[in-house]
Design an enzyme around this catalytic site. Structure first.
Site, mmCIF file in Angstrom:
data_model
loop_
_atom_site.group_PDB
_atom_site.id
_atom_site.type_symbol
_atom_site.label_atom_id
_atom_site.label_comp_id
_atom_site.label_asym_id
_atom_site.label_seq_id
_atom_site.Cartn_x
_atom_site.Cartn_y
_atom_site.Cartn_z
ATOM 1 N N ALA A 36 -45.147 -25.533 1.925
ATOM 2 C CA ALA A 36 -45.338 -25.685 3.373
ATOM 3 C C ALA A 36 -46.773 -25.332 3.764
ATOM 4 O O ALA A 36 -47.379 -26.007 4.607
ATOM 5 C CB ALA A 36 -44.350 -24.795 4.124
ATOM 6 N N HIS A 37 -47.324 -24.283 3.155
ATOM 7 C CA HIS A 37 -48.717 -23.924 3.430
ATOM 8 C C HIS A 37 -49.658 -25.045 2.984
ATOM 9 O O HIS A 37 -50.587 -25.415 3.706
ATOM 10 C CB HIS A 37 -49.077 -22.624 2.703
ATOM 11 C CG HIS A 37 -48.616 -21.380 3.392
ATOM 12 N ND1 HIS A 37 -47.293 -21.016 3.464
ATOM 13 C CD2 HIS A 37 -49.304 -20.417 4.048
ATOM 14 C CE1 HIS A 37 -47.190 -19.871 4.123
ATOM 15 N NE2 HIS A 37 -48.391 -19.487 4.487
ATOM 16 N N ARG A 38 -49.401 -25.587 1.799
ATOM 17 C CA ARG A 38 -50.270 -26.656 1.288
ATOM 18 C C ARG A 38 -50.164 -27.917 2.143
ATOM 19 O O ARG A 38 -51.181 -28.590 2.395
ATOM 20 C CB ARG A 38 -49.919 -26.978 -0.172
ATOM 21 C CG ARG A 38 -50.336 -25.910 -1.155
ATOM 22 C CD ARG A 38 -50.481 -26.484 -2.572
ATOM 23 N NE ARG A 38 -49.243 -27.069 -3.060
ATOM 24 C CZ ARG A 38 -48.312 -26.401 -3.731
ATOM 25 N NH1 ARG A 38 -48.467 -25.113 -3.965
ATOM 26 N NH2 ARG A 38 -47.224 -27.012 -4.163
#
Length: 202
Positions: A36-38
């Site tokens: 999700a961060h990426r």
């Protein structure tokens, strides 16, 4: 006094909280880890959840699907926060998240993000994943299920989720880094005292 933060959280709510304090969260917490961060930072894909004033949990939960969009949290243990270190400053800036919960410490990038945007990093004690699940009142929704259960965004309603140890505060103070300095100082003192008593045998 037991400190409970209820979402949505403002910068004002966090101004007197310092590293080492123990807090609990009530309201909304969203699992959000590596992929999700990426997706947000590297691929520019907007998150399907508005995190402004909310809390995220670096965690890969075990969830039981009862059908008809009814889910049960079985286990929700923290994963290593340092894996998200290179993304976290920009993640905080873009999402407006106020509380980041995980396992272990984070570094300078997160320190800067917490200081500039008035957020906290919190440590959930490892080994308590089933207990943590008991603090989840209900799973309200889930997003990005194409990523699989651990990486999906599970949006949960919690009551007094914790205990959580403040590891980075809104001034950018980092309890893990402070402890390293202190531990190294003590280590050097012990080394010096031992070295005086040690002789090499030829």
């Amino acid at each position: 006094m037991k400190k409970i933060l209820t979402t949505p959280i403002s910068s004002e709510d966090l101004k007197d909280i310092r590293i080492g304090d123990i807090i609990y969260i009530s309201g909304t917490i969203v699992t959000c880890r590596d992929v999700a961060h990426r997706r947000l930072i590297e691929e520019g894909i907007p998150l399907p959840v508005d995190l402004h004033g909310l809390a995220i949990f670096h965690a890969g939960p075990i969830v039981k699907d009862h059908g008809n969009d009814e889910y049960e949290m079985i286990s929700i243990g923290p994963t290593t926060s340092m894996r998200m270190e290179k993304f976290e400053k920009e993640f905080i800036e873009q999402t407006g998240v106020k509380l980041i919960v995980g396992k272990g410490g984070m570094g300078k990038n997160t320190e800067e993000g917490c200081k500039e945007h008035k957020a906290l990093h919190l440590v959930y004690p490892a080994g308590n994943a089933v207990y943590a699940a008991r603090k989840v009142d209900r799973i309200k929704e889930v997003h990005w299920t194409d990523l699989g259960m651990p990486e999906s965004l599970w949006v949960s309603e919690v009551t007094e989720f914790g205990p959580l140890i403040v590891s980075i505060d809104t001034e950018g103070n980092n309890i893990f880094e402070n402890n390293k300095v202190e531990f190294n100082r003590k280590k050097d003192e012990v080394y010096e005292s031992i070295a005086k008593e040690v002789r090499f045998i030829k």
